[in-house]
Design a protein around this motif. Structure first.
Motif, mmCIF file in Angstrom:
data_model
loop_
_atom_site.group_PDB
_atom_site.id
_atom_site.type_symbol
_atom_site.label_atom_id
_atom_site.label_comp_id
_atom_site.label_asym_id
_atom_site.label_seq_id
_atom_site.Cartn_x
_atom_site.Cartn_y
_atom_site.Cartn_z
ATOM 1 N N ALA A 142 0.681 -1.158 0.081
ATOM 2 C CA ALA A 142 -0.045 -0.076 -0.052
ATOM 3 C C ALA A 142 1.174 1.082 0.006
ATOM 4 O O ALA A 142 1.619 1.402 0.709
ATOM 5 N N GLN A 143 0.878 2.197 -0.989
ATOM 6 C CA GLN A 143 1.813 3.231 -1.216
ATOM 7 C C GLN A 143 0.741 4.413 -0.723
ATOM 8 O O GLN A 143 -0.066 4.495 -1.390
ATOM 9 N N VAL A 144 1.240 5.104 0.064
ATOM 10 C CA VAL A 144 0.726 6.595 0.340
ATOM 11 C C VAL A 144 1.530 7.675 0.031
ATOM 12 O O VAL A 144 2.801 7.699 0.516
ATOM 13 N N GLU A 175 10.187 4.383 4.404
ATOM 14 C CA GLU A 175 9.630 5.733 4.104
ATOM 15 C C GLU A 175 10.366 6.294 2.565
ATOM 16 O O GLU A 175 11.542 5.700 2.478
ATOM 17 N N THR A 176 9.524 6.795 1.808
ATOM 18 C CA THR A 176 10.208 7.191 0.450
ATOM 19 C C THR A 176 10.255 8.683 0.521
ATOM 20 O O THR A 176 9.745 9.327 1.528
ATOM 21 N N GLY A 177 10.781 9.183 -0.626
ATOM 22 C CA GLY A 177 10.845 10.764 -0.638
ATOM 23 C C GLY A 177 9.422 11.466 -0.514
ATOM 24 O O GLY A 177 9.519 12.638 0.254
ATOM 25 N N ASP A 178 8.306 11.055 -1.013
ATOM 26 C CA ASP A 178 7.204 11.772 -1.035
ATOM 27 C C ASP A 178 6.086 10.881 -0.376
ATOM 28 O O ASP A 178 5.038 11.065 -0.681
ATOM 29 N N GLY A 179 6.451 9.821 0.375
ATOM 30 C CA GLY A 179 5.385 9.110 1.055
ATOM 31 C C GLY A 179 5.923 7.861 1.983
ATOM 32 O O GLY A 179 7.072 7.857 2.132
ATOM 33 N N ILE A 180 4.837 7.084 1.976
ATOM 34 C CA ILE A 180 5.329 5.790 2.813
ATOM 35 C C ILE A 180 4.829 4.624 2.060
ATOM 36 O O ILE A 180 3.694 4.415 1.376
ATOM 37 N N ASP A 181 5.607 3.529 2.176
ATOM 38 C CA ASP A 181 5.224 2.218 1.583
ATOM 39 C C ASP A 181 4.819 1.308 2.734
ATOM 40 O O ASP A 181 5.688 1.040 3.531
ATOM 41 N N PHE A 182 3.682 0.802 2.692
ATOM 42 C CA PHE A 182 3.317 -0.530 3.649
ATOM 43 C C PHE A 182 3.428 -1.838 2.975
ATOM 44 O O PHE A 182 2.647 -2.064 1.965
ATOM 45 N N PHE A 183 4.079 -2.581 3.401
ATOM 46 C CA PHE A 183 4.350 -4.109 2.633
ATOM 47 C C PHE A 183 3.502 -5.118 3.627
ATOM 48 O O PHE A 183 3.785 -5.099 4.792
ATOM 49 N N GLY A 185 2.047 -9.261 3.995
ATOM 50 C CA GLY A 185 2.326 -10.631 3.564
ATOM 51 C C GLY A 185 1.290 -11.291 2.771
ATOM 52 O O GLY A 185 1.160 -12.200 1.983
ATOM 53 N N HIS A 186 0.068 -10.719 2.897
ATOM 54 C CA HIS A 186 -1.399 -11.185 2.398
ATOM 55 C C HIS A 186 -1.971 -10.131 2.076
ATOM 56 O O HIS A 186 -2.116 -8.984 2.467
ATOM 57 N N ALA A 187 -2.695 -10.028 0.839
ATOM 58 C CA ALA A 187 -3.261 -8.982 0.088
ATOM 59 C C ALA A 187 -4.588 -8.644 1.037
ATOM 60 O O ALA A 187 -5.015 -7.503 0.741
ATOM 61 N N GLN A 188 -5.137 -9.960 1.589
ATOM 62 C CA GLN A 188 -6.321 -9.162 2.184
ATOM 63 C C GLN A 188 -6.042 -8.338 3.627
ATOM 64 O O GLN A 188 -6.941 -7.419 4.086
ATOM 65 N N LYS A 189 -4.735 -8.464 4.124
ATOM 66 C CA LYS A 189 -4.353 -7.570 5.292
ATOM 67 C C LYS A 189 -4.072 -6.313 4.845
ATOM 68 O O LYS A 189 -4.024 -5.323 5.859
ATOM 69 N N ALA A 190 -3.800 -6.045 3.545
ATOM 70 C CA ALA A 190 -3.732 -4.726 3.158
ATOM 71 C C ALA A 190 -4.780 -3.744 3.150
ATOM 72 O O ALA A 190 -4.566 -2.497 3.268
#
Length: 190
Positions: A142-144, A175-183, A185-190
């Motif tokens: 999930a990329q914010v 943390e990326t330059g202009d946001g945050i990435d959440f990784f 393990g399962h697509a349902q939990k995203a």
């Protein structure tokens, strides 16, 4: 009336024995384990409930007490009166529970006895933590993103995530330059 074993004066009962003599002749804890092993994942703080379920439980919580009591085989043959934790050092890898049980013995006499069961905590990675430790394996991200000078929205988002324990399900947060990435393990939990 006198006890038939030690000749101590007693109140008449079905066994015609004093309590000490009954305890010496009958052990109602026989068949109950005095030591058990449980598995604990240090990464996520969960306990293994076989065959493949992992549960969250704090030390000396009701959830951990219920989990430990379910692990005792033969507890259904006696009546459980009381159960509680005996204090141990948190780093000792031991959990001790004092049980008080009752059982009918010798011609209907009811005997009550207290004893301690020691649980040895073994460290074991759960499947989720094992996958994360191996290679940062993930199946959903999930990329914010926010393209502004201030980061107030991200601070607010961080507080909401922490408040609702949403970070527990994420395998990694980058943390990326202009946001945050959440990784995840399962697509349902995203």
């Amino acid at each position: 009336m006198l006890c038939c074993v030690c000749a101590a004066t007693i109140i008449p009962n079905p066994t015609n024995m004093c309590v000490n003599c009954i305890r010496n002749q009958v052990d109602i804890t026989d068949g109950l384990p005095k030591q058990l092993h449980i598995q604990f994942c240090r990464s996520c703080g969960r306990y293994n409930q076989p065959p493949s379920q992992w549960i969250h439980a704090e030390l000396e919580s009701r959830e951990l007490l219920a989990f430990c009591l379910k692990r005792v085989r033969g507890l259904n043959r006696v009546k459980l009166i009381d159960a509680g934790f005996v204090w141990t050092e948190p780093h000792s890898k031991r959990i001790k529970i004092k049980l008080t049980i009752q059982k009918e013995v010798l011609n209907g006499a009811i005997l009550q006895q207290a004893f301690v069961i020691e649980y040895i905590v073994d460290n074991l990675f759960c499947d989720d933590c094992h996958a994360v430790e191996a290679q940062q394996v993930w199946s959903a991200v999930a990329q914010v993103r926010q393209r502004v000078v201030h980061k107030r929205t991200f601070y607010w988002l961080e507080q909401i995530i922490l408040k609702h324990n949403a970070h527990v399900e994420a395998s990694a947060v980058v943390e990326t330059g202009d946001g945050i990435d959440f990784f995840f393990g399962h697509a349902q939990k995203a």
